[in-house]
Design a protein around this motif. Structure first.
Motif, PDB file in Angstrom:
ATOM      1  N   ASN A   1      -2.664  -5.765  12.826  1.00  0.00           N
ATOM      2  CA  ASN A   1      -3.385  -6.911  12.248  1.00  0.00           C
ATOM      3  C   ASN A   1      -4.035  -6.557  10.913  1.00  0.00           C
ATOM      4  N   ILE A   2      -4.581  -5.350  10.800  1.00  0.00           N
ATOM      5  CA  ILE A   2      -5.176  -4.923   9.529  1.00  0.00           C
ATOM      6  C   ILE A   2      -4.104  -4.843   8.448  1.00  0.00           C
ATOM      7  N   LEU A   3      -2.935  -4.316   8.793  1.00  0.00           N
ATOM      8  CA  LEU A   3      -1.847  -4.242   7.821  1.00  0.00           C
ATOM      9  C   LEU A   3      -1.393  -5.639   7.395  1.00  0.00           C
ATOM     10  N   ILE A   4      -1.320  -6.570   8.341  1.00  0.00           N
ATOM     11  CA  ILE A   4      -0.929  -7.945   8.025  1.00  0.00           C
ATOM     12  C   ILE A   4      -1.955  -8.586   7.097  1.00  0.00           C
ATOM     13  N   ILE A   5      -3.226  -8.424   7.415  1.00  0.00           N
ATOM     14  CA  ILE A   5      -4.282  -8.995   6.569  1.00  0.00           C
ATOM     15  C   ILE A   5      -4.249  -8.364   5.180  1.00  0.00           C
ATOM     16  N   SER A   6      -4.005  -7.064   5.118  1.00  0.00           N
ATOM     17  CA  SER A   6      -3.912  -6.366   3.843  1.00  0.00           C
ATOM     18  C   SER A   6      -2.770  -6.928   2.995  1.00  0.00           C
ATOM     19  N   GLU A   7      -1.633  -7.184   3.610  1.00  0.00           N
ATOM     20  CA  GLU A   7      -0.496  -7.731   2.868  1.00  0.00           C
ATOM     21  C   GLU A   7      -0.780  -9.156   2.409  1.00  0.00           C
ATOM     22  N   ILE A   8      -1.429  -9.952   3.238  1.00  0.00           N
ATOM     23  CA  ILE A   8      -1.795 -11.319   2.842  1.00  0.00           C
ATOM     24  C   ILE A   8      -2.730 -11.266   1.640  1.00  0.00           C
ATOM     25  N   TYR A   9      -3.721 -10.383   1.690  1.00  0.00           N
ATOM     26  CA  TYR A   9      -4.656 -10.216   0.572  1.00  0.00           C
ATOM     27  C   TYR A   9      -3.902  -9.798  -0.690  1.00  0.00           C
ATOM     28  N   SER A  10      -2.955  -8.879  -0.543  1.00  0.00           N
ATOM     29  CA  SER A  10      -2.195  -8.395  -1.684  1.00  0.00           C
ATOM     30  C   SER A  10      -1.336  -9.512  -2.288  1.00  0.00           C
ATOM     31  N   ILE A  11      -0.719 -10.325  -1.450  1.00  0.00           N
ATOM     32  CA  ILE A  11       0.099 -11.446  -1.936  1.00  0.00           C
ATOM     33  C   ILE A  11      -0.770 -12.431  -2.697  1.00  0.00           C
ATOM     34  N   ILE A  12      -1.911 -12.785  -2.109  1.00  0.00           N
ATOM     35  CA  ILE A  12      -2.829 -13.715  -2.777  1.00  0.00           C
ATOM     36  C   ILE A  12      -3.320 -13.102  -4.090  1.00  0.00           C
ATOM     37  N   GLY A  13      -3.618 -11.808  -4.080  1.00  0.00           N
ATOM     38  CA  GLY A  13      -4.046 -11.121  -5.297  1.00  0.00           C
ATOM     39  C   GLY A  13      -2.975 -11.134  -6.370  1.00  0.00           C
ATOM     40  N   ASN A  14      -1.721 -10.934  -5.971  1.00  0.00           N
ATOM     41  CA  ASN A  14      -0.619 -10.971  -6.939  1.00  0.00           C
ATOM     42  C   ASN A  14      -0.483 -12.369  -7.556  1.00  0.00           C
ATOM     43  N   ILE A  15      -0.585 -13.387  -6.721  1.00  0.00           N
ATOM     44  CA  ILE A  15      -0.484 -14.761  -7.221  1.00  0.00           C
ATOM     45  C   ILE A  15      -1.667 -15.073  -8.135  1.00  0.00           C
ATOM     46  N   TYR A  16      -2.858 -14.670  -7.713  1.00  0.00           N
ATOM     47  CA  TYR A  16      -4.064 -14.881  -8.519  1.00  0.00           C
ATOM     48  C   TYR A  16      -3.920 -14.197  -9.882  1.00  0.00           C
ATOM     49  N   SER A  17      -3.488 -12.936  -9.859  1.00  0.00           N
ATOM     50  CA  SER A  17      -3.328 -12.174 -11.104  1.00  0.00           C
ATOM     51  C   SER A  17      -2.262 -12.798 -11.996  1.00  0.00           C
ATOM     52  N   SER A  18      -1.212 -13.337 -11.396  1.00  0.00           N
ATOM     53  CA  SER A  18      -0.156 -13.981 -12.180  1.00  0.00           C
ATOM     54  C   SER A  18      -0.663 -15.226 -12.888  1.00  0.00           C
ATOM     55  N   ARG A  19      -1.561 -15.942 -12.228  1.00  0.00           N
ATOM     56  CA  ARG A  19      -2.068 -17.187 -12.819  1.00  0.00           C
ATOM     57  C   ARG A  19      -3.203 -16.946 -13.805  1.00  0.00           C
ATOM     58  N   THR A  20      -4.090 -15.995 -13.498  1.00  0.00           N
ATOM     59  CA  THR A  20      -5.289 -15.797 -14.329  1.00  0.00           C
ATOM     60  C   THR A  20      -5.188 -14.591 -15.254  1.00  0.00           C
ATOM     61  N   LYS A  21      -4.208 -13.742 -15.009  1.00  0.00           N
ATOM     62  CA  LYS A  21      -4.034 -12.479 -15.744  1.00  0.00           C
ATOM     63  C   LYS A  21      -5.228 -11.545 -15.576  1.00  0.00           C
ATOM     64  N   GLU A  22      -5.914 -11.659 -14.423  1.00  0.00           N
ATOM     65  CA  GLU A  22      -7.005 -10.750 -14.033  1.00  0.00           C
ATOM     66  C   GLU A  22      -6.598 -10.052 -12.743  1.00  0.00           C
ATOM     67  N   GLU A  23      -6.917  -8.771 -12.653  1.00  0.00           N
ATOM     68  CA  GLU A  23      -6.602  -7.995 -11.453  1.00  0.00           C
ATOM     69  C   GLU A  23      -7.708  -8.137 -10.419  1.00  0.00           C
ATOM     70  N   LEU A  24      -7.335  -8.310  -9.148  1.00  0.00           N
ATOM     71  CA  LEU A  24      -8.298  -8.260  -8.051  1.00  0.00           C
ATOM     72  C   LEU A  24      -8.395  -6.820  -7.571  1.00  0.00           C
ATOM     73  N   PRO A  25      -9.547  -6.405  -7.060  1.00  0.00           N
ATOM     74  CA  PRO A  25      -9.643  -5.033  -6.538  1.00  0.00           C
ATOM     75  C   PRO A  25      -8.768  -4.876  -5.294  1.00  0.00           C
ATOM     76  N   GLU A  26      -8.137  -3.710  -5.160  1.00  0.00           N
ATOM     77  CA  GLU A  26      -7.302  -3.440  -3.991  1.00  0.00           C
ATOM     78  C   GLU A  26      -8.110  -2.665  -2.964  1.00  0.00           C
ATOM     79  N   TRP A  27      -7.704  -2.780  -1.683  1.00  0.00           N
ATOM     80  CA  TRP A  27      -8.326  -1.976  -0.648  1.00  0.00           C
ATOM     81  C   TRP A  27      -7.255  -1.351   0.211  1.00  0.00           C
ATOM     82  N   ASP A  28      -7.573  -0.184   0.767  1.00  0.00           N
ATOM     83  CA  ASP A  28      -6.601   0.644   1.472  1.00  0.00           C
ATOM     84  C   ASP A  28      -6.610   0.337   2.968  1.00  0.00           C
TER      85      ASP A  28
END
Length: 151
Positions: free
Chosen positions: A102-129
């Protein structure tokens, strides 16, 4: 049309890997649905990461792509390693395994949303391990387990 020997070998290798992974999941009693969803999310994350890199004009090299694929595939190995370890010591790790997936799934969802966010705003979201979080959760679980067995 006669298939080339290379394509036949690739099909054999692919089928061997599919059977091996399916057998391992069945033997280790890992639920297939969360693992399949995780695999799908890993592919979506990889694709959105490539898109983000293109939008942000970051270099996309074959080496980066290769290591990106390998790191994504290694994330699928984490729950399998946890299950093998649990089976080896004869412990029921079903809860810890479920939490890890579940943590891995949530991490991937966060990463996907972060990629989409960064693509639209050209700002990076912080990543977590996610792997570090899983390690902490398993450690806590093991400490509780060893504390309960001493009593």
């Amino acid at each position: 049309m006669i298939e080339t020997s290379l394509s036949i070998y690739l099909k054999i290798i692919y089928n061997f890997i599919v059977v091996l992974i399916s057998s391992m999941l069945a033997y280790l009693n890992i639920e297939k649905e969360p693992m399949m969803l995780l695999a799908i999310l890993l592919i979506i994350d990889y694709a959105t990461g490539l898109y983000k890199a293109k939008i942000l004009e970051q270099s996309i090299t074959s080496n980066k792509m290769k290591y990106g694929c390998i790191s994504k595939l290694l994330l699928l190995v984490v729950p399998i390693v946890i299950a093998i370890g649990a089976k080896s010591v004869g412990t029921d790790f079903e809860y810890a395994l479920l939490v890890g997936i579940n943590i891995l799934i949530i991490s991937e969802i966060y990463s996907i949303i972060g990629n989409i966010y960064s693509s639209r705003t050209k700002e990076e979201l912080p990543e977590w391990d996610a792997v570090a979080i899983i390690g902490k959760k398993i450690r806590t679980f093991l400490i509780k387990l060893s504390g309960e067995s001493k009593e």
